[in-house]
Design an enzyme around this catalytic site. Sequence first.
Site, mmCIF file in Angstrom:
data_model
loop_
_atom_site.group_PDB
_atom_site.id
_atom_site.type_symbol
_atom_site.label_atom_id
_atom_site.label_comp_id
_atom_site.label_asym_id
_atom_site.label_seq_id
_atom_site.Cartn_x
_atom_site.Cartn_y
_atom_site.Cartn_z
ATOM 1 N N ARG A 1 0.837 -1.199 0.000
ATOM 2 C CA ARG A 1 0.000 0.000 0.000
ATOM 3 C C ARG A 1 0.871 1.249 0.000
ATOM 4 O O ARG A 1 2.044 1.194 0.384
ATOM 5 C CB ARG A 1 -0.919 0.002 1.222
ATOM 6 N N ASP B 1 0.543 5.561 1.164
ATOM 7 C CA ASP B 1 -0.281 6.508 1.900
ATOM 8 C C ASP B 1 -0.911 7.529 0.965
ATOM 9 O O ASP B 1 -0.483 7.703 -0.180
ATOM 10 C CB ASP B 1 0.581 7.264 2.921
ATOM 11 N N ARG C 1 9.009 7.882 5.500
ATOM 12 C CA ARG C 1 8.749 9.292 5.789
ATOM 13 C C ARG C 1 9.291 9.703 7.161
ATOM 14 O O ARG C 1 9.776 10.828 7.346
ATOM 15 C CB ARG C 1 7.259 9.585 5.679
#
Length: 259
Positions: free
Chosen positions: A50, A52, A207
């Site tokens: 996945r 974000d 991140r």
Amino acid sequence: MRNLFMKVTYDGTNYDGFQTQPGGNTVQDMLERAITHLTGEVVKITASGRTDAGVHAYGQPFNFETTSLIPLERWCLALNARLPEDIVVTEAHEVPLTFHSRRGAKRKTYRYTINGNRFPDPFQRRYQFHHPVALDVKAMEQGLKPLIGTYDFTSFASRKSTKASHVRTIYEAHMEIDRSMCRPDSTDQGVIHTYITGSGFLQHMVRIIMGTLIQVGEGKRRPEQIADILAACDRAAAGPTAVAKGLALWNVSYEDAGN
């Protein structure tokens, strides 16, 4: 029954990530609708992972089963005609029915992009984090080194992570600087790309790593502190989560899909 393996490139700005969410505004939703519109089948695609909300991808792999007899060479153009302009399918292959995009993935590479020039680039504003104040890139590179290896990355994982184990392996990590857009006789640093390749990544992991490295570049942390942050296994020990728009899934490698 056929198992089709595809790659999709997308600008994630307008989407709530890749994986289906209740709001129905994800890349997966758009792909599944396009496939249904093309074949009449209701399918559920399986992706390599996945991303974000706001994160981009260059060649995100996915696969799905279909009874459609559409030739492989027609799939990309047919789906792209039914997809928004910011989502483009670039490859289509037929793979064994046992192939699984997520379980078969061996290495994933993410790229994070910082525009270190004095002024932002309006044409790249969706894909870069602009940092007009000078960064100590050498210190940031030193900060990357302690992360290479197999460790518990709890310090660099979202507090919302539901994974049973936070142990991951980072195989490679390096930085590259593109100075092609620097103005002569200016303080422009160029566009700083950070590439991180690993076995897999936790929610927000890249991140948070980048948010922490940016603090190193700003002189707020020392590069040798990264090892201590990693060993702490405490999200509070690391820096902030860098903005999503600078991140892109760069590449996913497999051993058994010809990719």
